[in-house]
Design a protein around this motif. Structure first.
Motif, PDB file in Angstrom:
ATOM      1  N   ALA A 189      27.553  63.503  39.014  1.00 25.47           N
ATOM      2  CA  ALA A 189      28.822  63.223  38.340  1.00 25.47           C
ATOM      3  C   ALA A 189      29.216  61.752  38.524  1.00 25.47           C
ATOM      4  O   ALA A 189      28.515  60.986  39.177  1.00 25.47           O
ATOM      5  CB  ALA A 189      29.902  64.133  38.910  1.00 25.47           C
ATOM      6  N   ARG A 190      30.370  61.407  37.958  1.00 23.48           N
ATOM      7  CA  ARG A 190      30.984  60.092  38.124  1.00 23.48           C
ATOM      8  C   ARG A 190      30.037  58.939  37.797  1.00 23.48           C
ATOM      9  O   ARG A 190      29.839  58.046  38.594  1.00 23.48           O
ATOM     10  CB  ARG A 190      31.543  59.925  39.539  1.00 23.48           C
ATOM     11  N   GLN A 191      29.485  59.002  36.613  1.00 20.03           N
ATOM     12  CA  GLN A 191      28.635  57.906  36.179  1.00 20.03           C
ATOM     13  C   GLN A 191      29.334  57.092  35.095  1.00 20.03           C
ATOM     14  O   GLN A 191      29.956  57.639  34.204  1.00 20.03           O
ATOM     15  CB  GLN A 191      27.311  58.447  35.632  1.00 20.03           C
ATOM     16  N   LYS A 192      29.176  55.813  35.162  1.00 22.04           N
ATOM     17  CA  LYS A 192      29.732  54.854  34.184  1.00 22.04           C
ATOM     18  C   LYS A 192      31.207  55.128  33.897  1.00 22.04           C
ATOM     19  O   LYS A 192      31.620  55.360  32.762  1.00 22.04           O
ATOM     20  CB  LYS A 192      28.917  54.873  32.886  1.00 22.04           C
ATOM     21  N   LYS A 193      31.952  55.111  34.980  1.00 22.37           N
ATOM     22  CA  LYS A 193      33.398  55.335  34.863  1.00 22.37           C
ATOM     23  C   LYS A 193      34.178  54.036  35.027  1.00 22.37           C
ATOM     24  O   LYS A 193      35.405  54.041  35.014  1.00 22.37           O
ATOM     25  CB  LYS A 193      33.871  56.318  35.954  1.00 22.37           C
ATOM     26  N   ARG A 194      33.476  52.962  35.316  1.00 25.76           N
ATOM     27  CA  ARG A 194      34.166  51.702  35.625  1.00 25.76           C
ATOM     28  C   ARG A 194      33.485  50.546  34.897  1.00 25.76           C
ATOM     29  O   ARG A 194      32.316  50.665  34.522  1.00 25.76           O
ATOM     30  CB  ARG A 194      34.018  51.362  37.119  1.00 25.76           C
ATOM     31  N   PRO A 195      34.184  49.440  34.784  1.00 24.68           N
ATOM     32  CA  PRO A 195      33.528  48.232  34.268  1.00 24.68           C
ATOM     33  C   PRO A 195      32.514  47.692  35.292  1.00 24.68           C
ATOM     34  O   PRO A 195      32.678  47.924  36.496  1.00 24.68           O
ATOM     35  CB  PRO A 195      34.690  47.244  34.069  1.00 24.68           C
ATOM     36  N   VAL A 196      31.491  47.020  34.824  1.00 23.71           N
ATOM     37  CA  VAL A 196      30.483  46.482  35.755  1.00 23.71           C
ATOM     38  C   VAL A 196      31.112  45.533  36.767  1.00 23.71           C
ATOM     39  O   VAL A 196      30.623  45.397  37.890  1.00 23.71           O
ATOM     40  CB  VAL A 196      29.323  45.766  35.006  1.00 23.71           C
ATOM     41  N   MET A 197      32.201  44.900  36.382  1.00 22.01           N
ATOM     42  CA  MET A 197      32.865  43.929  37.269  1.00 22.01           C
ATOM     43  C   MET A 197      33.200  44.560  38.618  1.00 22.01           C
ATOM     44  O   MET A 197      33.086  43.894  39.658  1.00 22.01           O
ATOM     45  CB  MET A 197      34.143  43.417  36.586  1.00 22.01           C
ATOM     46  N   LYS A 245      28.435  39.779  47.113  1.00 24.38           N
ATOM     47  CA  LYS A 245      28.639  38.326  47.022  1.00 24.38           C
ATOM     48  C   LYS A 245      27.481  37.625  46.318  1.00 24.38           C
ATOM     49  O   LYS A 245      27.559  36.442  46.013  1.00 24.38           O
ATOM     50  CB  LYS A 245      28.878  37.744  48.412  1.00 24.38           C
ATOM     51  N   ARG A 246      26.382  38.378  46.038  1.00 18.20           N
ATOM     52  CA  ARG A 246      25.289  37.744  45.276  1.00 18.20           C
ATOM     53  C   ARG A 246      25.738  37.390  43.861  1.00 18.20           C
ATOM     54  O   ARG A 246      25.064  36.651  43.155  1.00 18.20           O
ATOM     55  CB  ARG A 246      24.042  38.630  45.239  1.00 18.20           C
ATOM     56  N   PHE A 247      26.880  37.968  43.469  1.00 24.90           N
ATOM     57  CA  PHE A 247      27.419  37.653  42.141  1.00 24.90           C
ATOM     58  C   PHE A 247      28.672  36.773  42.222  1.00 24.90           C
ATOM     59  O   PHE A 247      29.332  36.544  41.213  1.00 24.90           O
ATOM     60  CB  PHE A 247      27.780  38.946  41.388  1.00 24.90           C
ATOM     61  N   SER A 248      29.009  36.294  43.416  1.00 28.34           N
ATOM     62  CA  SER A 248      30.306  35.622  43.568  1.00 28.34           C
ATOM     63  C   SER A 248      30.436  34.392  42.675  1.00 28.34           C
ATOM     64  O   SER A 248      31.533  34.045  42.245  1.00 28.34           O
ATOM     65  CB  SER A 248      30.550  35.261  45.035  1.00 28.34           C
ATOM     66  N   HIS A 249      29.313  33.747  42.370  1.00 27.55           N
ATOM     67  CA  HIS A 249      29.382  32.552  41.510  1.00 27.55           C
ATOM     68  C   HIS A 249      29.770  32.908  40.074  1.00 27.55           C
ATOM     69  O   HIS A 249      30.228  32.040  39.333  1.00 27.55           O
ATOM     70  CB  HIS A 249      28.041  31.800  41.528  1.00 27.55           C
ATOM     71  N   ILE A 250      29.570  34.170  39.675  1.00 28.46           N
ATOM     72  CA  ILE A 250      30.010  34.537  38.320  1.00 28.46           C
ATOM     73  C   ILE A 250      31.306  35.344  38.341  1.00 28.46           C
ATOM     74  O   ILE A 250      32.092  35.284  37.405  1.00 28.46           O
ATOM     75  CB  ILE A 250      28.909  35.285  37.515  1.00 28.46           C
ATOM     76  N   THR A 251      31.519  36.111  39.430  1.00 32.10           N
ATOM     77  CA  THR A 251      32.724  36.967  39.444  1.00 32.10           C
ATOM     78  C   THR A 251      33.988  36.172  39.724  1.00 32.10           C
ATOM     79  O   THR A 251      35.089  36.690  39.549  1.00 32.10           O
ATOM     80  CB  THR A 251      32.596  38.091  40.491  1.00 32.10           C
ATOM     81  N   LYS A 252      33.823  34.891  40.164  1.00 30.48           N
ATOM     82  CA  LYS A 252      35.044  34.099  40.425  1.00 30.48           C
ATOM     83  C   LYS A 252      35.803  33.833  39.125  1.00 30.48           C
ATOM     84  O   LYS A 252      36.971  33.498  39.144  1.00 30.48           O
ATOM     85  CB  LYS A 252      34.702  32.801  41.157  1.00 30.48           C
ATOM     86  N   ASN A 253      35.107  33.985  38.017  1.00 27.05           N
ATOM     87  CA  ASN A 253      35.752  33.795  36.716  1.00 27.05           C
ATOM     88  C   ASN A 253      35.598  35.079  35.897  1.00 27.05           C
ATOM     89  O   ASN A 253      34.498  35.412  35.457  1.00 27.05           O
ATOM     90  CB  ASN A 253      35.091  32.608  35.995  1.00 27.05           C
ATOM     91  N   ALA A 254      36.688  35.786  35.687  1.00 29.49           N
ATOM     92  CA  ALA A 254      36.641  37.078  34.997  1.00 29.49           C
ATOM     93  C   ALA A 254      36.110  36.955  33.576  1.00 29.49           C
ATOM     94  O   ALA A 254      35.626  37.924  32.996  1.00 29.49           O
ATOM     95  CB  ALA A 254      38.016  37.725  34.995  1.00 29.49           C
ATOM     96  N   ASP A 255      36.206  35.763  32.993  1.00 27.05           N
ATOM     97  CA  ASP A 255      35.733  35.572  31.620  1.00 27.05           C
ATOM     98  C   ASP A 255      34.304  35.058  31.562  1.00 27.05           C
ATOM     99  O   ASP A 255      33.836  34.632  30.507  1.00 27.05           O
ATOM    100  CB  ASP A 255      36.648  34.562  30.888  1.00 27.05           C
ATOM    101  N   ASP A 256      33.606  35.110  32.677  1.00 28.96           N
ATOM    102  CA  ASP A 256      32.252  34.557  32.726  1.00 28.96           C
ATOM    103  C   ASP A 256      31.356  35.210  31.671  1.00 28.96           C
ATOM    104  O   ASP A 256      31.346  36.440  31.494  1.00 28.96           O
ATOM    105  CB  ASP A 256      31.657  34.777  34.119  1.00 28.96           C
ATOM    106  N   ALA A 257      30.572  34.394  31.006  1.00 28.03           N
ATOM    107  CA  ALA A 257      29.723  34.882  29.913  1.00 28.03           C
ATOM    108  C   ALA A 257      28.646  35.824  30.431  1.00 28.03           C
ATOM    109  O   ALA A 257      28.253  36.768  29.738  1.00 28.03           O
ATOM    110  CB  ALA A 257      29.085  33.696  29.184  1.00 28.03           C
ATOM    111  N   THR A 258      28.152  35.590  31.643  1.00 28.42           N
ATOM    112  CA  THR A 258      27.101  36.448  32.192  1.00 28.42           C
ATOM    113  C   THR A 258      27.635  37.851  32.421  1.00 28.42           C
ATOM    114  O   THR A 258      26.932  38.842  32.178  1.00 28.42           O
ATOM    115  CB  THR A 258      26.555  35.849  33.505  1.00 28.42           C
ATOM    116  N   ILE A 259      28.860  37.939  32.891  1.00 28.88           N
ATOM    117  CA  ILE A 259      29.437  39.263  33.129  1.00 28.88           C
ATOM    118  C   ILE A 259      29.561  40.020  31.804  1.00 28.88           C
ATOM    119  O   ILE A 259      29.209  41.199  31.710  1.00 28.88           O
ATOM    120  CB  ILE A 259      30.827  39.150  33.803  1.00 28.88           C
TER     121      ILE A 259
END
Lengths: 312, 408
Positions: free
Chosen positions: A259-267, A274-288
């Motif tokens: 159960a409980r699959q794909k219930k949230r945004p990937v963000m 923290k391996r994504f901290s360079h992109i998650t610091k900006n919520a509008d990041d194109a990679t996200i």
């Protein structure tokens, strides 16, 4: 098929104590569960990797089962050799036939990349074995380098984030579907936090009439950059964000499990690492946005496969 | 054929032989493999090894063996499967050539380091590039330090006789190492000759079965194979391999003698031809000995006291036997069928130089590179080599550089 915790708790622990895996490592948890889920005594082949170097340092061993490590890329073929020897020894009357399960543990490096050919060959030849990919999305044993399982945008030591390139530039290989295309009887994706789903799949894999493959997400706190106590939480977030769908392919039929699959945004999942901290610091990041779009697309494709299978 | 092969002779043990076969070296090896009936054969086709695995596949298809034959997808996988099978407790064999050996190179060391008595039939072939499928000893030299005892035959008959002996060498408890039965690509693998084979039951009795002390399929086993060694044990494990290689030399001698007694065809670690009164000699590996012997005959007819030494056991290098063979010899021409680029001497020359360096009157050495990539070396060129060695014996000056026989 129902696995009862009460029954499982009575089984001897085949993965001992005293290993050198990191605090917070999902692998030891999953390996212990996988070995417990097996009905038959296992013979294990191990690929070079974190699990191997942390559990087989001479003169000690963590394993209470027969185990063969030969090299990085070839554990599927090594177990194929065991399977062949077993058949011939029985045929020659040199050994009694007895139920055994041949198991491989290999990382995503050994599975997706360097060992791809060996695995594909062993599956095509139909050796009866259960191949477990302990997928931590990178070459963690050699110091957190990228693999073809590493997520888009992730920082690794060979895809560092810089001004010119924000982490890993490529989408990851869909290894589970590639394995399913070998038309083997059992293929599944599982994740460390969902022990019941994992163990049920292991039991099904063991009972399959031919090779079986389970791709188990085993988050790496060192490589993904999260606190060691968060391992299972991160694993769960990956599933809930749709970044790691739990499903199985039984005789070619796709089916979602758990159960409980794909219930949230990937963000939500990316923020936990923290391996994504360079992109998650900006919520509008194109990679996200790119990750979300691709996850949506793959999710829809997977659902379509499941619906098609259900309709058949 | 060598001087030691007296074909058609009744075996000394008095057994009744099956009819002699007109088969090539590859088929001769496959014939021995069928008789040995190993639990597992894993191989990937490569010229000139294919005769072995095609013939063996026929035996499998006809139900003449109990072997599980694994058609692997590469040579690395072939050796990987052999490693798994042998650690599991089965007897395993494979066969390959040149580039295939190069691809399985990692696993050669894994097999010997894990002390797994695998048998490999190596049909010697050059390394790419340029692509070349023909015989030289690039592959033989390429694996010489990987802790595999290596025997090099010179004929289909020898390929067979050695193949019978191989498992008993590898599996000897004082050895426990993988072993290579080398047969020259095309000149042995593809040459149809009269091969005297032994009855199946004689080979089966001689080879017995693999009886490991520790094996993964052993009921109740909790053994871990292929451990990690840090700097605390790796050195010691490698030192043990040195002893195993040393031990293998006398085991090879004993087992070759044992096969020789059954067949009536004695096999020695080092084969000599006209060495009793020789003043100079040529040293050779493998099938070229036939042409070299013809050149020696011609030189003898010309009044030159020259002999030939063929080294059958290439690893471990039979230093004492070689020294004994070369005692009193003034000058030696060493025939190298591979180049050891950038080294002070090619492979066989290095071995000869090292082996003879402490001899009181060591022979002078001169290196000849020949036959690369299957280049035919006619008798006349070996005859010329005899003259050059004779000249060196008179001038007492060793050349720094090798000569290249038959280079355009």
């Amino acid at each position: 098929m129902t696995l009862k915790l009460r029954d499982l708790s009575l089984k001897p622990d085949l993965f001992g104590t005293g290993h050198g895996l990191c605090a917070g490592c999902a692998e030891s948890v999953s390996v212990r569960q996988i070995l417990s889920a097996l009905e038959n005594p296992p013979v294990v082949a191990l690929a070079t990797g974190c699990l191997e170097v942390s559990t087989t340092r001479f003169p000690d061993t963590t394993w209470k089962v027969p185990l063969i490590h030969s090299a990085f890329e070839n554990s599927a073929t090594t177990i194929g050799g065991v399977d062949a020897a077993y058949k011939a020894l029985v045929r020659k009357g040199r050994m009694e036939d007895r139920p055994l399960t041949f198991v491989v543990f290999a990382g995503d490096g050994a599975t997706y990349d360097i060992g791809f050919q060996w695995l594909s060959g062993a599956l095509e030849r139909g050796h009866k074995f259960v191949y477990i990919c302990l997928n931590n999305e990178g070459y963690m044993n050699t110091g957190i380098q990228r693999s073809s399982a590493t997520l888009l945008g992730a920082w690794t030591t060979t895809t560092p984030s810089g001004d010119a390139r924000p982490g890993k530039p490529e989408w990851h290989k869909d290894m589970t579907k590639i394995i399913a295309a070998h038309n083997i009887p059992y293929v599944a994706q599982a994740a460390a936090h969902n022990w019941k789903d994992l163990m049920t799949k292991v039991r099904k894999a063991e009972q399959a009439d031919g090779p079986a493959f389970i791709n188990v997400l085993t988050p790496c706190d060192r490589g993904w950059r999260f606190e060691p106590e968060k391992t299972m939480e991160v694993s769960q977030l990956m599933v809930e964000a749709g970044l790691w769908p739990l499903y199985e392919v039984v005789d070619g039929k796709y089916k979602m499990t758990g159960a409980r699959q794909k219930k949230r945004p990937v963000m939500d999942a990316l923020l936990s690492q923290k391996r994504f901290s360079h992109i998650t610091k900006n919520a509008d990041d194109a990679t996200i946005a790119a990750i979300q779009a691709k996850v949506d697309e793959e999710w829809d494709a997977l659902q379509a496969l499941c619906e098609m299978s259900a309709a058949e | 054929m060598t001087t030691t092969q007296k074909q058609g002779q009744k075996p000394s043990s008095g057994i009744t032989l099956p009819p002699a076969q007109a088969i090539n070296g590859g088929e001769a090896v496959a014939y021995a493999m069928r008789q040995i009936d190993p639990e597992v054969v894993a191989a990937y086709p490569i010229t000139p090894q294919t005769f072995i695995i095609e013939k063996f596949s026929e035996y499998v298809a006809d139900g003449l063996v109990n072997t599980e034959y694994i058609n692997v997808e590469s040579e690395h996988a072939a050796m990987s499967a052999c490693v798994g099978a042998t650690a599991a407790g089965g007897r395993a064999q494979t066969a390959t050539s040149g580039p295939g050996l190069a691809l399985m190179y990692e696993m050669l060391w894994v097999a010997s380091g894990m002390r797994l008595p695998i048998v490999m039939h190596l049909c010697s072939r050059s390394f790419s590039a340029p692509l070349n499928i023909l015989c030289d000893h690039s592959d033989v030299m390429g694996m010489r330090e990987s802790s595999w005892p290596m025997l090099i035959g010179s004929s289909p008959q020898e390929a067979y006789d050695q193949a019978v002996a191989m498992p008993t060498i590898a599996e000897n408890k004082s050895v426990l190492l993988p072993v290579a039965n080398v047969l020259d690509g095309f000149t042995v693998t593809h040459s149809v000759e009269r091969v005297e084979v032994l009855p199946d039951e004689v080979v089966k009795e001689f080879a017995g079965e693999y009886e490991p002390d520790i094996w993964a399929l052993q009921p109740g086993s909790t053994a871990t194979f292929g451990t990690l060694d840090a700097n605390d044990f790796y050195f010691e494990h490698k030192r043990q391999q040195v002893e195993a290689m040393k031990n293998s030399l006398e085991v090879v001698r004993t087992q070759l003698n044992a096969v020789g007694e059954i067949t009536g065809r004695p096999m020695n670690l080092v084969e000599e031809y006209l060495m009793d009164d020789a003043e100079i000699a040529l040293v050779v590996l493998g099938s070229s000995e036939g042409m070299v012997r013809a050149a020696i005959d011609q030189a003898r007819a010309d009044g030159i006291k020259v002999g030939m030494v063929r080294i059958r056991l290439f690893r471990p290098f039979p230093v004492a036997d070689v020294r004994k063979a070369l005692e009193g010899i003034g000058a030696v021409g060493v025939l190298d069928r591979a180049i050891a680029f950038g080294t002070p001497g090619n492979g066989l020359l290095q071995d000869l130089a090292t082996s003879t360096r402490t001899m009181p009157d060591r022979p002078l050495l001169m290196d000849f590179v020949y036959g690369l990539g299957g280049r035919a070396t006619p008798k006349q060129l070996f005859r010329q080599a005899v003259d050059e060695v004779l000249n060196m014996n008179e001038t007492r000056v060793e050349p720094d550089e090798p000569a290249y026989l038959g280079l355009k």
